[in-house]
Design a protein around this motif. Structure first.
Motif, PDB file in Angstrom:
ATOM      1  N   SER C  39       0.810  -1.207   0.000  1.00  0.00           N
ATOM      2  CA  SER C  39       0.000   0.000   0.000  1.00  0.00           C
ATOM      3  C   SER C  39       0.849   1.265   0.000  1.00  0.00           C
ATOM      4  O   SER C  39       0.407   2.302  -0.451  1.00  0.00           O
ATOM      5  CB  SER C  39      -0.925  -0.002   1.206  1.00  0.00           C
ATOM      6  N   PHE C  40       2.097   1.147   0.489  1.00  0.00           N
ATOM      7  CA  PHE C  40       2.950   2.334   0.499  1.00  0.00           C
ATOM      8  C   PHE C  40       3.274   2.803  -0.924  1.00  0.00           C
ATOM      9  O   PHE C  40       3.649   3.938  -1.139  1.00  0.00           O
ATOM     10  CB  PHE C  40       4.243   2.056   1.276  1.00  0.00           C
ATOM     11  N   ILE C  41       3.125   1.903  -1.897  1.00  0.00           N
ATOM     12  CA  ILE C  41       3.314   2.293  -3.295  1.00  0.00           C
ATOM     13  C   ILE C  41       2.021   2.892  -3.842  1.00  0.00           C
ATOM     14  O   ILE C  41       2.017   3.925  -4.488  1.00  0.00           O
ATOM     15  CB  ILE C  41       3.707   1.074  -4.157  1.00  0.00           C
ATOM     16  N   GLY C  42       0.912   2.195  -3.587  1.00  0.00           N
ATOM     17  CA  GLY C  42      -0.343   2.563  -4.227  1.00  0.00           C
ATOM     18  C   GLY C  42      -0.960   3.845  -3.699  1.00  0.00           C
ATOM     19  O   GLY C  42      -1.569   4.597  -4.449  1.00  0.00           O
ATOM     20  N   GLU C  45       0.339   7.057  -5.191  1.00  0.00           N
ATOM     21  CA  GLU C  45      -0.031   7.069  -6.605  1.00  0.00           C
ATOM     22  C   GLU C  45      -1.476   7.523  -6.772  1.00  0.00           C
ATOM     23  O   GLU C  45      -1.808   8.349  -7.614  1.00  0.00           O
ATOM     24  CB  GLU C  45       0.171   5.677  -7.215  1.00  0.00           C
ATOM     25  N   ARG C  46      -2.348   6.959  -5.932  1.00  0.00           N
ATOM     26  CA  ARG C  46      -3.751   7.343  -5.997  1.00  0.00           C
ATOM     27  C   ARG C  46      -3.916   8.825  -5.672  1.00  0.00           C
ATOM     28  O   ARG C  46      -4.587   9.563  -6.380  1.00  0.00           O
ATOM     29  CB  ARG C  46      -4.570   6.518  -5.018  1.00  0.00           C
ATOM     30  N   ASN C  47      -3.263   9.266  -4.570  1.00  0.00           N
ATOM     31  CA  ASN C  47      -3.384  10.665  -4.167  1.00  0.00           C
ATOM     32  C   ASN C  47      -2.972  11.590  -5.298  1.00  0.00           C
ATOM     33  O   ASN C  47      -3.660  12.568  -5.604  1.00  0.00           O
ATOM     34  CB  ASN C  47      -2.500  10.936  -2.943  1.00  0.00           C
ATOM     35  N   THR C  48      -1.829  11.257  -5.908  1.00  0.00           N
ATOM     36  CA  THR C  48      -1.311  12.107  -6.980  1.00  0.00           C
ATOM     37  C   THR C  48      -2.316  12.194  -8.124  1.00  0.00           C
ATOM     38  O   THR C  48      -2.621  13.272  -8.635  1.00  0.00           O
ATOM     39  CB  THR C  48       0.020  11.542  -7.498  1.00  0.00           C
ATOM     40  N   LYS C 302       1.837  16.101   3.390  1.00  0.00           N
ATOM     41  CA  LYS C 302       3.152  15.461   3.520  1.00  0.00           C
ATOM     42  C   LYS C 302       3.855  15.462   2.178  1.00  0.00           C
ATOM     43  O   LYS C 302       3.231  15.721   1.151  1.00  0.00           O
ATOM     44  CB  LYS C 302       3.000  14.034   4.062  1.00  0.00           C
ATOM     45  N   GLU C 303       5.165  15.146   2.216  1.00  0.00           N
ATOM     46  CA  GLU C 303       5.925  15.156   0.975  1.00  0.00           C
ATOM     47  C   GLU C 303       5.535  13.970   0.109  1.00  0.00           C
ATOM     48  O   GLU C 303       5.269  12.894   0.625  1.00  0.00           O
ATOM     49  CB  GLU C 303       7.422  15.062   1.290  1.00  0.00           C
ATOM     50  N   PRO C 304       5.491  14.154  -1.206  1.00  0.00           N
ATOM     51  CA  PRO C 304       5.185  13.008  -2.062  1.00  0.00           C
ATOM     52  C   PRO C 304       6.384  12.059  -2.109  1.00  0.00           C
ATOM     53  O   PRO C 304       7.515  12.481  -1.942  1.00  0.00           O
ATOM     54  CB  PRO C 304       4.954  13.648  -3.428  1.00  0.00           C
ATOM     55  N   SER C 305       6.138  10.776  -2.294  1.00  0.00           N
ATOM     56  CA  SER C 305       7.244   9.837  -2.463  1.00  0.00           C
ATOM     57  C   SER C 305       7.513   9.680  -3.951  1.00  0.00           C
ATOM     58  O   SER C 305       6.756  10.162  -4.793  1.00  0.00           O
ATOM     59  CB  SER C 305       6.875   8.485  -1.861  1.00  0.00           C
ATOM     60  N   ALA C 306       8.592   8.967  -4.261  1.00  0.00           N
ATOM     61  CA  ALA C 306       8.937   8.739  -5.668  1.00  0.00           C
ATOM     62  C   ALA C 306       7.813   8.002  -6.392  1.00  0.00           C
ATOM     63  O   ALA C 306       7.594   8.191  -7.581  1.00  0.00           O
ATOM     64  CB  ALA C 306      10.231   7.942  -5.760  1.00  0.00           C
ATOM     65  N   PHE C 307       7.071   7.162  -5.648  1.00  0.00           N
ATOM     66  CA  PHE C 307       6.020   6.356  -6.287  1.00  0.00           C
ATOM     67  C   PHE C 307       4.925   7.241  -6.873  1.00  0.00           C
ATOM     68  O   PHE C 307       4.427   6.991  -7.958  1.00  0.00           O
ATOM     69  CB  PHE C 307       5.429   5.372  -5.292  1.00  0.00           C
ATOM     70  N   GLY C 308       4.552   8.296  -6.122  1.00  0.00           N
ATOM     71  CA  GLY C 308       3.548   9.218  -6.627  1.00  0.00           C
ATOM     72  C   GLY C 308       3.964   9.783  -7.978  1.00  0.00           C
ATOM     73  O   GLY C 308       3.140  10.002  -8.861  1.00  0.00           O
ATOM     74  N   GLY C 309       5.269   9.993  -8.143  1.00  0.00           N
ATOM     75  CA  GLY C 309       5.779  10.530  -9.390  1.00  0.00           C
ATOM     76  C   GLY C 309       5.478   9.645 -10.588  1.00  0.00           C
ATOM     77  O   GLY C 309       5.256  10.133 -11.695  1.00  0.00           O
ATOM     78  N   ALA C 314       2.523   9.082 -15.601  1.00  0.00           N
ATOM     79  CA  ALA C 314       1.529   8.335 -16.380  1.00  0.00           C
ATOM     80  C   ALA C 314       0.410   9.267 -16.821  1.00  0.00           C
ATOM     81  O   ALA C 314      -0.040   9.226 -17.971  1.00  0.00           O
ATOM     82  CB  ALA C 314       0.969   7.183 -15.556  1.00  0.00           C
ATOM     83  N   PHE C 315      -0.012  10.145 -15.901  1.00  0.00           N
ATOM     84  CA  PHE C 315      -1.098  11.056 -16.265  1.00  0.00           C
ATOM     85  C   PHE C 315      -0.637  12.093 -17.292  1.00  0.00           C
ATOM     86  O   PHE C 315      -1.372  12.432 -18.220  1.00  0.00           O
ATOM     87  CB  PHE C 315      -1.666  11.754 -15.020  1.00  0.00           C
ATOM     88  N   LEU C 316       0.603  12.569 -17.133  1.00  0.00           N
ATOM     89  CA  LEU C 316       1.160  13.511 -18.112  1.00  0.00           C
ATOM     90  C   LEU C 316       1.112  12.915 -19.516  1.00  0.00           C
ATOM     91  O   LEU C 316       0.691  13.557 -20.478  1.00  0.00           O
ATOM     92  CB  LEU C 316       2.618  13.821 -17.765  1.00  0.00           C
ATOM     93  N   LEU C 317       1.585  11.665 -19.615  1.00  0.00           N
ATOM     94  CA  LEU C 317       1.621  10.991 -20.917  1.00  0.00           C
ATOM     95  C   LEU C 317       0.209  10.822 -21.463  1.00  0.00           C
ATOM     96  O   LEU C 317      -0.066  11.102 -22.631  1.00  0.00           O
ATOM     97  CB  LEU C 317       2.293   9.621 -20.792  1.00  0.00           C
ATOM     98  N   LEU C 318      -0.691  10.360 -20.589  1.00  0.00           N
ATOM     99  CA  LEU C 318      -2.056  10.093 -21.040  1.00  0.00           C
ATOM    100  C   LEU C 318      -2.740  11.394 -21.472  1.00  0.00           C
ATOM    101  O   LEU C 318      -3.462  11.424 -22.473  1.00  0.00           O
ATOM    102  CB  LEU C 318      -2.846   9.420 -19.916  1.00  0.00           C
ATOM    103  N   LYS C 319      -2.477  12.455 -20.733  1.00  0.00           N
ATOM    104  CA  LYS C 319      -3.084  13.743 -21.065  1.00  0.00           C
ATOM    105  C   LYS C 319      -2.604  14.196 -22.435  1.00  0.00           C
ATOM    106  O   LYS C 319      -3.397  14.618 -23.295  1.00  0.00           O
ATOM    107  CB  LYS C 319      -2.699  14.771 -19.990  1.00  0.00           C
ATOM    108  N   ALA C 320      -1.295  14.089 -22.651  1.00  0.00           N
ATOM    109  CA  ALA C 320      -0.738  14.488 -23.944  1.00  0.00           C
ATOM    110  C   ALA C 320      -1.359  13.662 -25.069  1.00  0.00           C
ATOM    111  O   ALA C 320      -1.689  14.182 -26.143  1.00  0.00           O
ATOM    112  CB  ALA C 320       0.774  14.327 -23.930  1.00  0.00           C
TER     113      ALA C 320
END
Lengths: 290, 315, 379
Positions: C39-42, C45-48, C302-309, C314-320
């Motif tokens: 869950s620490f990964i997911g 990611e969801r929040n982001t 709180k600070e985002p982790s690398a996973f959120g990135g 993924a969203f940047l790519l999909l948006k483009a």
């Protein structure tokens, strides 16, 4: 040589934890013949409360007793709310109830403490001690001492006190115990409290070494259960020996054979013991061959 | 048995109706997984309800079936049917190795031995990386192909799995109502009495155990081709526990109950999605409540409730 | 497993209140391991993703279409992921899917997105996801190979020849272990010990004792919390002085907190997000990184982790891709495959028909040393 001693240290520390959990299993099993699958969650709760109290800045001894006390209370509440109402149901039904409880407790812990591991300060600092060419941190010695004290206290309680004797009597024969005037229900309650407390001790003392995580209980519970089976499931002494044997086996397997298969090695021994010496290392010899 | 035939016919009609009316693959996939779980719990119910033995390693038999089929088809290019045959053989031998010594003893030795067995098998799934693909899983399993027919659609799998489940249930019900089944049921009540009646109880128990392992292995093989990917995390000790829970929730000693339990535990998490993050809590709570208030399981318990309700209306 | 009622409500609220949307909503799906052991990964990611979708909708959507997001939890388990992916495709009829979080769950859903022809942008790292290339499958997380290359380059430059590896026995550790072993020769490095530990193991001294007896120049540990923190502590207790390398799997402040003093001096490859403020000003990613950190902090405290990135990228790519292709799965796929020069959180993406990850080690990772309880960029 120093390697062997290092492996023994490692095995004894883990073994002590398994022993404490296994002891919890046998206490409940003797009182109710139920295998409490929520046992591992008591370990987790102990570690979690310890982490919380330490973060609040409480002195370590106070945090220790508070954590153990609260978990014992949770054990009591659990018995009253979930086990007692179903006491007339079959054993397997009760076992499934404990499975449901373990899911429930784990879920609550996830919300209460979050999903990240929490750190707990070492009780006696982190400076390692050198012994016979091997090194060990004070916390691990503390784990061993705490386990031994716990086991001794339990043994004294079951051998010397009236209540303890009554619990042993009703474990052997519930009906006969009732006949001589022993009230069984409060004893079951006490058994849950004691077993929750011993497991909580395990969680508290190991938390500085392994950190506290909401899902740490399940695997520790399974290992503790295996240790209890190894010891015959009914014998407290057997559970303790079973715990240490399991811990040492794991450490030796990881050190001498292969770290990938270390858990398998421990369970192969479990199966062999079951099949070759079915009453466990210290069981009551109640096994009948048909 | 007459009532059972009626119920079986009803089940067949339900399966067929859903199959023809439903066009949503999501529902088909949920039901497909339910059918496979159903196959396993049928065997487990026979073992627990009739022979009075518990297995804490059935996820491992499920996994053995899945991995044997998966490895032989994905890595060695075997056909699906021969691979399935070998998978059955592997699960059979594994079950024999565990069951033969463990079932000679009275008590819960099978439960303990299968627990250890399950953990060991899981570790091998994870560590024999060159064969199993390791923790990240086995890729490249082809879809099911039987006599030239390749199963691609979820609906095709639905009819196949539904049919197999139906046959397995039919067979199991016959077995339960045969002299063999009555012998088993007697073991559950009193093993000594059964022996005195001239039954070889060890052999009866062993046969049921082997049968239940074979059914789990079959479900595993089918799952591997259906999902086309398998990973060790689907075959852990907790999954074994979940299978046992299905049987108990539904009601031990009732094949229909076991199926009901499988249905509840497969579908419930999907329904609980509405509780968002709290679904685990609700799931645990429901499990505890069912067992406290319906200790004989949903099937009998609900039946009783309905009986009382009718009685109330009548008076 | 969670459907984001919140974002639904928000979307419908916006629909009613503004009623200036030019078009039907673009419906996208996401699968993350929001509960369970990973869950620490997911969760980040969801929040982001929830944050980004809200922002896009507030800014007028994509080409005037609002974005509707449906998120389900896989619990990090394969069978669950399979159930949820068909639900997204068949029931919710999403245009594309972001996630899953783990390599295992991603590989589990791959046959289904290929069968139903739905673009998938995974947030997991495993190289098997994009090698061999599958038409409908992309990923944003840097392959572990790039992280291993970064470590080995450092070893080569600093005369480290004999290394011991200790990896966790799950998908992440397995992937790292395979790359460490297969790339060693290329860099003239010899692996003298190859040890494993379980994700829930509580003591790694037996494995480390074995490693110590082989006398390596450095130890490389591959895992996610809390195991690697225990490895670091155990090494210190055993008095082992070798340089310890970690993987990007522990690239969060949590690791420093858990390992305490034992974390000092550890070197690890990590996404630039960890040291965004230490990057040179001409780094093309710096502005985006600082911006993301500030926005995430403002919303989630709180600070985002690398996973959120990974979800961000993924969203940047999909948006483009959506901007170019509109509501058509096949066109989205084609657009994704031809995206070039997209500056993201974890690097600059250059997709192509033969590379569905689009990253290289130059931008994807930097090496970091832990000093005084903080990250220090190694230049």
């Amino acid at each position: 040589m120093s390697e062997l001693i290092q492996f023994i240290f490692s095995g004894l520390t883990n073994g002590a934890i398994y022993a404490l959990i296994a002891l919890g299993f046998t206490i409940v099993y003797n009182a109710t013949e139920v295998i409490n699958f929520a046992q591992g969650e008591f370990v987790m709760l102990g570690a979690m409360f310890m982490a919380t109290f330490c973060a609040l800045g409480l002195p370590i001894p106070l945090a220790f007793f508070l954590s153990v006390g609260i978990v014992a209370l949770i054990g009591i509440i659990m018995e009253r709310l979930a086990i007692y109402p179903a006491r007339h149901a079959s054993h397997i039904t009760l076992i499934i109830i404990t499975i449901g409880l373990s899911i429930l407790i784990k879920g609550v812990a996830m919300f209460a403490w979050g999903k990240d591991p929490l750190s707990v300060p070492s009780f006696l600092g982190d400076t390692p001690i050198h012994l016979l060419g091997a090194t060990i941190v004070p916390q691990k010695i503390l784990v061993l001492i705490a386990t031994l004290i716990c086991v001794l206290l339990m043994e004294l309680f079951f051998r010397k006190t009236m209540v303890g004797k009554a619990m042993r009597a009703s474990a052997v024969n519930r009906l006969a115990a009732r006949l001589v005037g022993i009230k069984v229900e409060p004893l079951v309650l006490l058994a849950f409290a004691l077993s929750a407390a011993t497991s909580a001790v395990a969680g508290v003392v190991i938390s500085p070494i392994t950190f506290a995580t909401y899902d740490m209980g399940t695997l520790l519970g399974l290992k503790g259960f295996s240790a209890a089976v190894l010891g015959g499931l009914t014998s407290g002494l057997g559970a303790v020996v079973g715990g240490f044997v399991l811990g040492l086996l794991e450490a030796f397997a990881a050190g001498f054979i292969s770290s990938a298969y270390k858990d398998a090695a421990a369970f192969v021994i479990l199966i062999l013991v079951l099949l070759l010496k079915p009453e466990g290392l210290f069981g009551k010899g109640a096994t009948k061959k048909l | 048995m007459k009532n059972q035939y009626l119920a079986l016919t009803f089940l067949a009609v339900v399966i067929l109706t859903i199959g023809f009316l439903n066009h949503n693959d999501y529902y088909f996939n949920i039901l497909n997984i339910l059918f496979l779980k159903g196959l396993i719990v049928i065997g487990l119910s026979l073992l627990m309800g009739y022979a009075g033995q518990v297995s804490l390693g059935h996820a491992a038999f499920y996994g053995l079936g899945a991995y044997t089929s998966g490895i032989l088809t994905a890595k060695f290019g075997w056909g699906c049917l021969p691979a399935l045959g070998v998978a059955q053989l592997v699960t059979f031998i594994a079950a024999l190795m565990i069951g033969l010594p463990a079932l000679r003893l009275k008590g819960h030795y099978l439960a303990m031995a299968t627990l250890g067995f399950g953990v060991i098998v899981y570790i091998f799934f994870k560590e024999l990386i060159s064969l199993t693909g390791g923790p990240s899983g086995l890729v490249g399993i082809p879809p099911l192909e039987i006599l030239g027919k390749v199963f691609m659609e979820s609906r095709e799998y639905y009819f196949l799995f539904g049919g197999i489940l139906f046959l397995a249930l039919l067979g199991a019900l016959h077995l339960a109502h045969s002299p063999f089944g009555r012998g088993l049921l007697a073991i559950h009540d009193s093993e000594a009495a059964t022996v005195s009646l001239g039954y070889d109880t060890n052999r009866l128990k062993l046969i049921v155990f082997l049968l239940s392992a074979a059914l789990a292995g079959l479900a595993g093989s089918l799952y591997a081709h259906f999902a086309m990917f398998i990973a060790p995390t689907s075959f852990t000790f907790l999954h074994s526990v979940k299978l046992v829970t299905m049987v108990v929730i539904g009601g031990v000693a009732s094949l229909w109950g076991a199926l009901l339990g499988a249905a509840v535990l497969t579908i419930l998490p999907e329904v609980l999605t509405v509780f968002e993050d709290y679904d685990v809590l609700v799931f645990g709570a429901i499990l505890v409540l069912i067992m406290i208030f319906l200790p004989e399981g949903l099937f009998k318990g609900l039946g009783k409730w309905i009986g009382q309700f009718r009685h109330k209306i009548a008076t | 497993m969670k459907k984001f009622l919140l974002s639904f409500i928000l979307v419908s609220f916006l629909l009613v209140s503004t009623s200036v949307w030019a078009g039907k909503p673009y419906k996208i799906g996401a699968l993350f391991s929001i509960t369970g052991p990973t869950s620490f990964i997911g969760e980040p990611e969801r929040n982001t993703l929830v944050m980004l979708v809200d922002e896009v909708n507030k800014a007028g959507g994509i080409n005037g279409h609002p974005v509707e997001l449906v998120v389900y939890d896989t619990e990090g388990e394969e069978t669950n992921a399979v159930k949820k992916v068909t639900k997204l495709i068949v029931q919710d009829r999403v245009l594309a899917i972001i996630g899953p979080s783990r390599t295992g769950t991603t590989l589990a859903v791959v046959p289904f997105v290929e069968r139903y022809k739905v673009p998938l942008i995974s947030c997991a790292a495993g190289i098997k996801i994009v090698e061999p290339v599958k038409p409908w499958v992309f990923k944003t997380a840097q392959s572990d190979r790039l992280a291993v290359k970064k470590i080995y380059e450092y070893c080569q430059a600093n005369g480290i020849k004999k290394v011991a590896i200790i990896t966790v026995s799950n998908g992440f550790g397995q992937s790292g272990r395979e790359e460490l072993k297969s790339l060693a020769k290329e860099y003239g490095i010899e692996i003298v010990a190859d040890e494993l530990f379980g994700p829930k193991d509580t003591d790694m001294t037996p494995q480390l004792t074995r490693i110590r007896s082989k006398n390596p120049d450095a130890v490389i540990c591959w895992g996610t919390n809390p195991g690697p923190a225990i490895v670091a502590k155990n090494m210190k207790q055993l008095g082992m002085k070798q340089q310890l390398f970690m993987s990007h799997g522990v690239a969060s402040k949590k690791f420093i907190e858990l390992a305490g003093d034992a974390a000092e001096g550890i070197i690890l490859p990590a996404g630039k997000i960890l040291v965004a403020d230490q990057l040179p000003d001409d780094d093309p990613q710096k502005k985006l990184l600082l911006d993301y950190i500030a926005r995430y902090k403002a919303r989630f405290g709180k600070e985002p982790s690398a996973f959120g990135g990974h979800a961000y990228d993924a969203f940047l790519l999909l948006k483009a891709a959506l901007e170019k292709a509109g509501a058509d799965r096949a066109k989205i796929r084609e657009a994704l495959e031809n995206l070039r020069g997209i500056v993201g959180i974890h690097g600059i993406f250059n997709m192509s028909p033969t590379d569905h990850n689009g990253l290289d080690e130059k931008t994807a990772f930097v090496l970091i040393r832990i000093q005084n309880g903080d990250w220090q960029l190694i230049k």
